[in-house]
Design a protein around this motif. Sequence first.
Motif, PDB file in Angstrom:
ATOM      1  N   ALA A 103      50.993  49.667  51.665  1.00 33.80           N
ATOM      2  CA  ALA A 103      50.110  50.742  52.100  1.00 33.80           C
ATOM      3  C   ALA A 103      48.773  50.679  51.365  1.00 33.80           C
ATOM      4  CB  ALA A 103      50.777  52.093  51.875  1.00 33.80           C
ATOM      5  N   ARG A 104      48.817  50.437  50.059  1.00 33.96           N
ATOM      6  CA  ARG A 104      47.581  50.385  49.278  1.00 33.96           C
ATOM      7  C   ARG A 104      46.734  49.167  49.643  1.00 33.96           C
ATOM      8  NH1 ARG A 104      49.037  49.220  44.665  1.00 33.96           N
ATOM      9  NH2 ARG A 104      51.316  49.436  44.750  1.00 33.96           N
ATOM     10  N   TRP A 105      47.384  48.067  49.996  1.00 33.84           N
ATOM     11  CA  TRP A 105      46.673  46.859  50.419  1.00 33.84           C
ATOM     12  C   TRP A 105      45.925  47.109  51.731  1.00 33.84           C
ATOM     13  CZ3 TRP A 105      44.795  42.808  48.257  1.00 33.84           C
ATOM     14  CH2 TRP A 105      44.535  41.626  48.958  1.00 33.84           C
ATOM     15  N   GLN A 106      46.555  47.833  52.636  1.00 35.24           N
ATOM     16  CA  GLN A 106      45.891  48.183  53.890  1.00 35.24           C
ATOM     17  C   GLN A 106      44.686  49.087  53.629  1.00 35.24           C
ATOM     18  OE1 GLN A 106      48.612  49.655  56.891  1.00 35.24           O
ATOM     19  NE2 GLN A 106      50.174  48.168  56.326  1.00 35.24           N
ATOM     20  N   LEU A 107      44.837  50.048  52.730  1.00 33.56           N
ATOM     21  CA  LEU A 107      43.716  50.921  52.388  1.00 33.56           C
ATOM     22  C   LEU A 107      42.574  50.129  51.757  1.00 33.56           C
ATOM     23  CD1 LEU A 107      45.475  54.075  50.854  1.00 33.56           C
ATOM     24  CD2 LEU A 107      44.232  53.943  53.022  1.00 33.56           C
ATOM     25  N   LEU A 108      42.937  49.183  50.899  1.00 33.41           N
ATOM     26  CA  LEU A 108      41.910  48.383  50.229  1.00 33.41           C
ATOM     27  C   LEU A 108      41.088  47.598  51.250  1.00 33.41           C
ATOM     28  CD1 LEU A 108      40.792  47.613  47.436  1.00 33.41           C
ATOM     29  CD2 LEU A 108      42.382  45.689  47.408  1.00 33.41           C
ATOM     30  N   HIS A 109      41.757  47.048  52.250  1.00 34.83           N
ATOM     31  CA  HIS A 109      41.046  46.295  53.281  1.00 34.83           C
ATOM     32  C   HIS A 109      40.167  47.220  54.126  1.00 34.83           C
ATOM     33  CE1 HIS A 109      42.285  42.025  53.325  1.00 34.83           C
ATOM     34  NE2 HIS A 109      43.220  42.481  52.516  1.00 34.83           N
ATOM     35  N   ALA A 110      40.616  48.440  54.331  1.00 31.69           N
ATOM     36  CA  ALA A 110      39.800  49.390  55.091  1.00 31.69           C
ATOM     37  C   ALA A 110      38.530  49.748  54.317  1.00 31.69           C
ATOM     38  CB  ALA A 110      40.611  50.647  55.397  1.00 31.69           C
ATOM     39  N   VAL A 111      38.674  49.954  53.011  1.00 31.02           N
ATOM     40  CA  VAL A 111      37.525  50.302  52.174  1.00 31.02           C
ATOM     41  C   VAL A 111      36.601  49.099  51.982  1.00 31.02           C
ATOM     42  CG1 VAL A 111      36.807  51.172  49.909  1.00 31.02           C
ATOM     43  CG2 VAL A 111      38.864  52.075  50.985  1.00 31.02           C
ATOM     44  N   ALA A 112      37.143  47.882  52.098  1.00 34.86           N
ATOM     45  CA  ALA A 112      36.361  46.666  51.859  1.00 34.86           C
ATOM     46  C   ALA A 112      35.146  46.564  52.763  1.00 34.86           C
ATOM     47  CB  ALA A 112      37.248  45.434  52.025  1.00 34.86           C
TER      48      ALA A 112
END
Length: 233
Positions: A103-112
């Motif tokens: 879940a955090r990896w998906q959020l990180l890519h969204a913020v990227a």
Amino acid sequence: MKTQSTIDLTKVHPIKTMVTGAQMQSIIDKGAHLVTRKYDGQLAAIEIGNAVILAEFMGAQISGRHYTDEDREMFSRQETGWYAAITVAEFNSKDVLNESTSARWQLLHAVAMLFPPNVILPDIVPDVDKCLAAGAEGVVAMAWNDPWGAMACVKLYWEGVVRVSLFNGGAQSVFIEDAETGSARGKINLHSRCDRVRIGSLLKIRGLSLTDNGKVREPRLDDDSPTSWLVKY
């Protein structure tokens, strides 16, 4: 981007379990972990958009640090330093460190999508040996279903506390074991310091990465100070 955050970095430092290169490659091959490069920087918290991100801050180049060609290229473009994002810690003012790595990896890519030029995503590592040979400090692995906190780690250079388990006959060396796990770590030459230790003494040592059977390559006593090598007599 803001570089100040209310996050207490002393409370979010990951707990690393040191593994061998072969063990890390096995973790990669099984596919149950997010496996990324370990950057030789300093843990920092940065705010981008509506997220607080934990990142490794890569400041000015320091002699003896582990850098790849890509790192040096970044330093040439970002002279005041740059950041390798690790994970999202807060999103919309909500603590998400207890959510899964996935879940955090998906959020990180969204913020990227909002990253400025001095912030990058971490490299995914498919091959441990190639990553270390390129100059990286190490490789870390976090299980996809786990919250933030625990990770497996292999380093190009190994540092840790070991216990003297046996004297090596008439030589000025001793056999050592990991102080936490009891795993055999090989032996280390103490030279004139041999008479300053006994069975059970704790030593802080440094060396190259662990061999496939867990021994420290080219171990040497810590030299941060004249007495830092002897943790406990």
